[in-house]
Design a protein around this motif. Structure first.
Motif, mmCIF file in Angstrom:
data_model
loop_
_atom_site.group_PDB
_atom_site.id
_atom_site.type_symbol
_atom_site.label_atom_id
_atom_site.label_comp_id
_atom_site.label_asym_id
_atom_site.label_seq_id
_atom_site.Cartn_x
_atom_site.Cartn_y
_atom_site.Cartn_z
ATOM 1 N N ARG A 68 0.810 -1.196 0.132
ATOM 2 C CA ARG A 68 0.008 -0.133 0.061
ATOM 3 C C ARG A 68 0.986 1.352 -0.033
ATOM 4 O O ARG A 68 0.415 2.292 -0.255
ATOM 5 N N ARG A 69 2.071 1.052 0.107
ATOM 6 C CA ARG A 69 3.126 2.245 -0.040
ATOM 7 C C ARG A 69 3.856 2.379 -1.153
ATOM 8 O O ARG A 69 4.583 3.109 -1.573
ATOM 9 N N TRP A 70 3.417 1.368 -2.204
ATOM 10 C CA TRP A 70 3.994 1.488 -3.513
ATOM 11 C C TRP A 70 3.123 2.415 -4.398
ATOM 12 O O TRP A 70 2.194 3.202 -3.920
ATOM 13 N N VAL A 71 3.472 2.628 -5.737
ATOM 14 C CA VAL A 71 2.589 3.591 -6.470
ATOM 15 C C VAL A 71 1.283 2.895 -6.674
ATOM 16 O O VAL A 71 1.215 1.863 -7.407
ATOM 17 N N PHE A 72 0.290 3.776 -6.468
ATOM 18 C CA PHE A 72 -1.009 3.343 -6.842
ATOM 19 C C PHE A 72 -1.283 3.999 -8.463
ATOM 20 O O PHE A 72 -1.658 5.224 -8.376
ATOM 21 N N MET A 73 -1.793 3.063 -9.251
ATOM 22 C CA MET A 73 -1.859 3.571 -10.446
ATOM 23 C C MET A 73 -3.262 3.522 -11.001
ATOM 24 O O MET A 73 -3.574 4.274 -11.969
ATOM 25 N N GLY A 74 -4.291 3.192 -10.262
ATOM 26 C CA GLY A 74 -5.700 3.291 -10.816
ATOM 27 C C GLY A 74 -6.361 2.149 -10.130
ATOM 28 O O GLY A 74 -5.851 1.185 -9.378
ATOM 29 N N ALA A 75 -7.772 2.270 -10.234
ATOM 30 C CA ALA A 75 -8.738 1.408 -9.501
ATOM 31 C C ALA A 75 -10.107 1.134 -10.399
ATOM 32 O O ALA A 75 -10.966 1.828 -10.190
ATOM 33 N N PRO A 76 -10.035 0.246 -11.374
ATOM 34 C CA PRO A 76 -10.986 -0.044 -12.259
ATOM 35 C C PRO A 76 -12.121 -0.625 -11.295
ATOM 36 O O PRO A 76 -11.624 -1.390 -10.349
ATOM 37 N N ILE A 77 -13.406 -0.740 -11.474
ATOM 38 C CA ILE A 77 -14.262 -1.180 -10.679
ATOM 39 C C ILE A 77 -15.371 -1.855 -11.500
ATOM 40 O O ILE A 77 -15.857 -1.359 -12.576
ATOM 41 N N VAL A 203 -0.001 -6.430 -19.724
ATOM 42 C CA VAL A 203 -0.555 -5.351 -18.712
ATOM 43 C C VAL A 203 -1.636 -4.297 -19.402
ATOM 44 O O VAL A 203 -1.583 -4.007 -20.295
ATOM 45 N N PHE A 204 -2.605 -4.151 -18.606
ATOM 46 C CA PHE A 204 -3.813 -3.284 -19.154
ATOM 47 C C PHE A 204 -3.240 -1.733 -18.809
ATOM 48 O O PHE A 204 -4.013 -1.176 -17.976
ATOM 49 N N VAL A 205 -2.268 -1.423 -19.739
ATOM 50 C CA VAL A 205 -1.623 -0.196 -19.352
ATOM 51 C C VAL A 205 -2.431 1.084 -19.511
ATOM 52 O O VAL A 205 -2.268 2.077 -19.130
ATOM 53 N N ASN A 206 -3.467 0.614 -20.478
ATOM 54 C CA ASN A 206 -4.119 1.861 -20.979
ATOM 55 C C ASN A 206 -4.992 2.391 -19.769
ATOM 56 O O ASN A 206 -5.232 3.714 -19.767
ATOM 57 N N PHE A 207 -5.182 1.721 -18.762
ATOM 58 C CA PHE A 207 -5.782 2.001 -17.523
ATOM 59 C C PHE A 207 -4.883 2.999 -16.638
ATOM 60 O O PHE A 207 -5.472 3.756 -15.611
ATOM 61 N N TYR A 208 -3.672 2.889 -16.954
ATOM 62 C CA TYR A 208 -2.382 3.348 -15.786
ATOM 63 C C TYR A 208 -1.840 4.652 -16.592
ATOM 64 O O TYR A 208 -1.286 5.347 -15.731
#
Ligand code: HEC
Length: 228
Positions: A68-77, A203-208
């Protein structure tokens, strides 16, 4: 004098031979080590980032520490409320990556060996609104509840050449505590879908991308907002 010069030359030759010998030895030793790394459960690629993935003797991935201290890149739901009550992953998908891997990607456009993508699922709070949404002071929508599971993908071209250099791991799809280690998931469970659908390097990098893109410099003299 001539004699002394000859002696110096010999000395230099001897030194050069020694250096060449040592270099060769180091080279052979390094090569042997590389070769050694390519067989057995301890085999892995040369990791280019830290914290590096940790493996058990049986080749299971050890649950990373405090991601949880790493880089947070996104949150698809993909909530159940929008998937006939049966979403594959019904939660918010909080996606993290090691800070060094994030920086590396920004510089090179590649994920380095040893990259760990970590997706921590997080329930949405229940609600009576459309699609299971709820109302909070900020509006109608989906709001984060209890974390509910961890999935990882790890880039290692030596361990996972058969699934395009990435291995996939599930540490449990339930509330914490999660499993301490996980073995590689079968192709049809995880990697297959990423092979078929991910736009770039599994990787679904499009979301990040929005977060991977560095911010432009701030505007020096913003225009006054309307009405000011
Ligand atoms: C049916 C397709 C599908 C399957 C099966 C699947 N994934 Fe994914 N995965 C996705 C998609 C699409 C995303 C990005 C959007 C999202 O999170 O909803 C994603 C995102 C991820 C991420 C975040 C990094 C990234 O690649 O975007 C990880 C880690 C991950 N999945 C691991 C797993 C693991 C482990 C399994 C098996 C237990 C698995 N996935 C099974 C489609 C799939």
């Amino acid at each position: 004098m001539g004699k002394k010069m000859n002696f110096d030359r010999n000395e230099r030759l001897l030194l050069a031979a020694c250096v060449a010998g040592v270099t060769l030895t180091i080279g052979i030793f390094g090569y042997a080590q590389d070769c050694g790394a390519k067989s057995g459960p301890d085999a892995h690629a040369k990791y280019q980032v830290k914290p590096a993935p940790v493996w058990t003797k049986d080749g299971e991935l050890v649950l990373p520490v405090d991601w949880r201290r790493w880089v947070f890149m996104g949150a698809p739901i993909t909530p159940n409320g929008l998937n006939d009550g049966h979403a594959n992953f019904a939660e918010i998908h909080n996606t993290y990556v090691q800070r060094e891997a994030f920086d590396w990607y920004r510089k090179t456009g590649q994920w380095p060996e040893g990259t760990i993508m970590l997706k921590e699922m997080q329930h949405v709070l229940p609600g009576d609104g459309p699609g299971g949404s709820r109302t909070e002071p900020s509006g109608n929508g989906y709001f984060p509840g209890v974390p509910n599971g961890v999935d990882c993908s790890v880039k290692d071209s030596v361990r996972f050449p058969k699934s395009k250099n990435w291995g996939f791991f599930n540490f449990g799809h339930h509330a914490a505590p999660y499993a301490a280690t996980a073995k590689e998931a079968p192709l049809n469970k995880c990697a297959g879908c990423h092979i078929a659908n991910a736009p770039e390097d599994m990787v679904f990098v499009n979301f990040y991308k929005p977060v991977l893109t560095p911010l432009p410099a701030p505007v020096q003299n913003p225009l006054p907002a309307k009405g000011e």
